[in-house]
Design an enzyme around this catalytic site. Structure first.
Site, short mmCIF file in Angstrom:
data_model
loop_
_atom_site.label_atom_id
_atom_site.label_comp_id
_atom_site.label_asym_id
_atom_site.label_seq_id
_atom_site.Cartn_x
_atom_site.Cartn_y
_atom_site.Cartn_z
N ASP A 276 1.66 1.90 -5.07
CA ASP A 276 0.77 0.93 -4.42
C ASP A 276 0.01 0.05 -5.41
OD1 ASP A 276 1.56 2.04 -1.99
OD2 ASP A 276 -0.12 3.45 -1.96
N LYS B 54 3.12 -3.94 -6.31
CA LYS B 54 4.46 -4.34 -6.77
C LYS B 54 5.07 -5.42 -5.88
CE LYS B 54 5.78 -0.06 -6.43
NZ LYS B 54 4.50 0.59 -6.12
N GLY C 44 6.00 1.12 0.74
CA GLY C 44 5.44 0.07 1.59
C GLY C 44 4.96 -1.02 0.67
N HIS C 45 5.70 -2.11 0.61
CA HIS C 45 5.38 -3.20 -0.32
C HIS C 45 4.87 -4.41 0.46
CE1 HIS C 45 8.29 -1.38 -3.53
NE2 HIS C 45 7.35 -0.56 -3.16
N GLN D 202 7.33 3.40 -5.54
CA GLN D 202 6.40 4.44 -5.99
C GLN D 202 5.86 4.08 -7.39
OE1 GLN D 202 9.66 5.80 -4.54
NE2 GLN D 202 8.48 5.34 -2.73
P1 GDP Z 1 3.02 -1.75 -3.57
O1 GDP Z 1 3.48 -0.56 -2.84
O2 GDP Z 1 2.92 -1.52 -5.05
O3 GDP Z 1 3.82 -2.98 -3.25
O4 GDP Z 1 1.53 -2.02 -3.09
P2 GDP Z 1 1.01 -2.01 -1.56
O5 GDP Z 1 1.50 -3.23 -0.88
O6 GDP Z 1 1.28 -0.71 -0.93
O7 GDP Z 1 -0.55 -2.05 -1.80
C1 GDP Z 1 -1.15 -3.07 -2.52
C2 GDP Z 1 -2.20 -3.72 -1.62
O8 GDP Z 1 -2.99 -4.58 -2.41
C3 GDP Z 1 -1.61 -4.60 -0.54
O9 GDP Z 1 -2.47 -4.58 0.57
C4 GDP Z 1 -1.61 -5.99 -1.18
O10 GDP Z 1 -1.64 -7.05 -0.22
C5 GDP Z 1 -2.88 -5.93 -1.94
N1 GDP Z 1 -2.97 -6.73 -3.15
C6 GDP Z 1 -2.07 -6.93 -4.13
N2 GDP Z 1 -2.62 -7.61 -5.15
C7 GDP Z 1 -3.90 -7.84 -4.79
C8 GDP Z 1 -5.01 -8.46 -5.43
O11 GDP Z 1 -4.93 -8.92 -6.56
N3 GDP Z 1 -6.18 -8.48 -4.73
C9 GDP Z 1 -6.31 -7.99 -3.48
N4 GDP Z 1 -7.49 -8.09 -2.87
N5 GDP Z 1 -5.30 -7.38 -2.86
C10 GDP Z 1 -4.11 -7.30 -3.52
P1 IMO Z 2 5.11 2.40 -2.93
O1 IMO Z 2 6.51 1.98 -3.28
C1 IMO Z 2 2.13 5.55 -2.95
C2 IMO Z 2 3.55 9.64 -2.38
C3 IMO Z 2 3.15 10.36 -1.11
C4 IMO Z 2 3.10 11.78 -1.65
C5 IMO Z 2 4.25 11.84 -2.63
C6 IMO Z 2 5.54 12.41 -2.06
O2 IMO Z 2 4.56 1.73 -1.72
O3 IMO Z 2 4.22 2.33 -4.12
P2 IMO Z 2 7.35 11.44 -0.36
O4 IMO Z 2 7.21 10.99 1.05
O5 IMO Z 2 7.89 10.42 -1.28
O6 IMO Z 2 8.09 12.75 -0.49
O7 IMO Z 2 5.84 11.78 -0.82
O8 IMO Z 2 4.49 10.50 -3.03
N1 IMO Z 2 4.23 8.34 -2.17
C7 IMO Z 2 3.65 7.16 -2.41
N2 IMO Z 2 2.39 6.86 -2.77
N3 IMO Z 2 3.04 4.58 -2.82
C8 IMO Z 2 4.31 4.86 -2.48
O9 IMO Z 2 5.29 3.94 -2.47
C9 IMO Z 2 4.66 6.20 -2.22
N4 IMO Z 2 5.79 6.82 -1.85
C10 IMO Z 2 5.52 8.12 -1.84
O10 IMO Z 2 1.91 9.92 -0.65
O11 IMO Z 2 1.91 11.99 -2.38
MG MG Z 3 2.88 0.66 -1.25
#
Ligand code: GDP
Ligand code: IMO
Ligand code: MG
Length: 420
Positions: free
Chosen positions: A12, A15, A39-40, A221
């Site tokens: 998270d 990415k 979840g991106h 991840q």
């Molecule tokens: P990922 O799994 O690495 O793609 O990250 P996620 O999408 O799960 O979580 C990142 C969260 O941060 C999302 O809600 C994005 O919309 C948000 N986000 C990314 N970059 C920024 C930033 O620079 N500022 C803010 N406020 N939100 C951001």
């Molecule tokens: P993105 O790509 C954050 C975490 C789960 C748990 C551990 C194992 O959005 O960054 P799993 O379901 O993979 O067996 O869970 O890994 N986890 C993540 N945490 N971002 C993710 O993906 C994750 N995918 C799995 O919360 O701790």
């Molecule tokens: Mg994510």
């Protein structure tokens, strides 16, 4: 130029947003590991997209996307994702290519995942309950089914056997058995819908390479959820680090040109496991701002200070050349910002995270304190628009990791991305 993007923390890191920004300069975006546990998030204007299996590059119409052999695919979830995008005007036919050798997630994998999380006496990891661990277990045990198996005449027979074996475990755990006939029906329907997308992605990618395309490998991840290098056993079940992009796609390591690491300006983690710089006050502050709730499960993420010990290790493992720092704006109102620069363990100062979790639990972070800039950064367009204290902070993070700062993100939108 072929670039790997990896999460350098616990997932998270932002990415999805960074891939979207980098896709401007790419032809193909490839996912190589993980599944719909990812979840991106990408924000385009007022629209928000959360991608789970499909590479985030799909939102750029000129780009082609590949789900490689290293990904585990829940076909039902993939169909929902494709149909969701199509409904929003994003074309996927002729743009999305799915590996025929990727392993398939079945409902019994999800049941077993959930049972392990809730049964007495088993270790609770805090998984996403998407069946990821059990599917990779079957892959390693050589009992898994791959996408191409869905189209074979003996698929019903093979599925029946797997369902009946899995049901023994499921029933013993006190849950309801998975229905073979219902699974067969839904999976055959999904397979039919997915047929136009399935191909030998290894051959497809190599043929594309002959045309001198630029590829982007979208890590899922993060480094410390890696099955080998993460905080085992509190990890996911794939190689989330840079090496996973070769084994998960069939593109040889020496064809990869650069590695971009992605970090948040602080740290978050979802699920159980060690997190030395976790800070309840920072968590409360970020949650009160409506931030840091999971994109896949909606769970509140645990939050803490930036950990330069972990991320430096991450730079080593991944060979990170360039750094993207996201969510800088999350620290806009923090007076004193801490960064962990070492640990104290049994009277000694250490600079690498211990691999033993008992030792990790005894580690006390050594913090360097940075003065907060106490003003909004969300409108900054160029590096010099950032307050001097914010510039000092992000430069220090890159220096502590030993990388070159390339991107600073100050908001979720495309135009809140500063390139250096
Ligand atoms: P990922 O799994 O690495 O793609 O990250 P996620 O999408 O799960 O979580 C990142 C969260 O941060 C999302 O809600 C994005 O919309 C948000 N986000 C990314 N970059 C920024 C930033 O620079 N500022 C803010 N406020 N939100 C951001
Ligand atoms: P993105 O790509 C954050 C975490 C789960 C748990 C551990 C194992 O959005 O960054 P799993 O379901 O993979 O067996 O869970 O890994 N986890 C993540 N945490 N971002 C993710 O993906 C994750 N995918 C799995 O919360 O701790
Ligand atoms: Mg994510």
């Amino acid at each position: 130029m072929n670039i790997i993007l990896v999460g350098a923390q616990w997932g998270d890191e932002g990415k999805g947003k960074i891939i979207d920004a980098m896709t401007e300069k790419s032809d193909i975006v490839v996912r190589t590991q993980g599944g719909n546990n990812a979840g991106h998030t990408v924000k385009v204007g007022n629209e928000k997209f959360v991608l789970h299996l499909i590479p985030s590059g799909i939102l750029h119409s000129k780009v082609k996307c590949v789900i490689g052999n290293g990904v585990v695919i829940d076909p039902i979830s993939l169909v929902i994702e494709i149909e969701g995008l199509e409904k929003r005007g994003i074309k996927t036919k002729g743009r999305l290519f799915v590996s025929q050798t990727a392993h398939v997630v079945f409902p019994y994998h999800r049941e077993i995942d959930a049972l392990r999380e809730t049964s007495k006496g088993t270790l609770k990891i805090g998984t996403t309950k998407r069946g990821i661990g059990p599917t990779y277990s079957d892959k390693a045990s050589r009992t898994g089914l791959r996408i191409q198996d869905l189209y074979r005449a003996d698929f019903p027979e093979k599925l029946k056997k797997r369902v009946s074996e899995a049901n023994k475990l499921i029933v013993a755990g006190g849950a309801k058995p998975v229905s073979f006939s219902k699974t067969l029906k839904t999976y055959e329907e999904a397979a039919k819908k997915l047929k136009p997308y399935i191909t030998n992605t290894v051959v497809w990618l190599h043929q594309a390479m002959e045309k001198k395309v630029e590829m982007l490998f979208e890590g899922a991840q993060g480094t410390f959820l890696d099955i080998d290098f993460g905080t085992y056993p509190y990890v996911t079940s794939s190689n989330t680090t840079a090496g996973g992009s070769s084994t998960g796609s069939g593109i040889p390591p020496h064809w990869m040109n650069r590695v971009m690491g992605c970090v948040k300006a602080y740290t978050t983690r979802v699920g159980e496991g060690p997190f030395p710089t976790e800070d309840d006050a920072l968590s409360d502050r970020l949650h009160a701002m409506g931030r840091e709730f999971g994109s896949t499960t909606g769970r509140a993420r645990r939050c803490g200070w930036f950990d330069a010990v972990f991320t430096h290790y991450s730079r080593m493992i991944n060979g990170i050349d360039d750094l993207a720092i996201t969510n800088l704006d999350g620290l806009d109102e923090v007076k004193e910002i801490r960064v962990c620069v070492a640990y104290k363990l049994k009277g000694k100062t250490i600079h690498h995270p211990p691999t033993d979790l008992d030792e990790m639990a005894q580690c006390k972070p050594v913090y360097k304190v940075f003065k907060g800039w106490m003003t909004s950064t969300v409108k900054a367009k160029r590096f010099n628009d950032l307050p001097p204290l914010a510039r000092t902070y992000v430069k220090a993070l890159a220096e502590l990791m030993g990388t070159r700062l390339k991107i600073v993100s100050v908001g979720p939108n495309r135009d809140q991305t500063i390139w250096l």
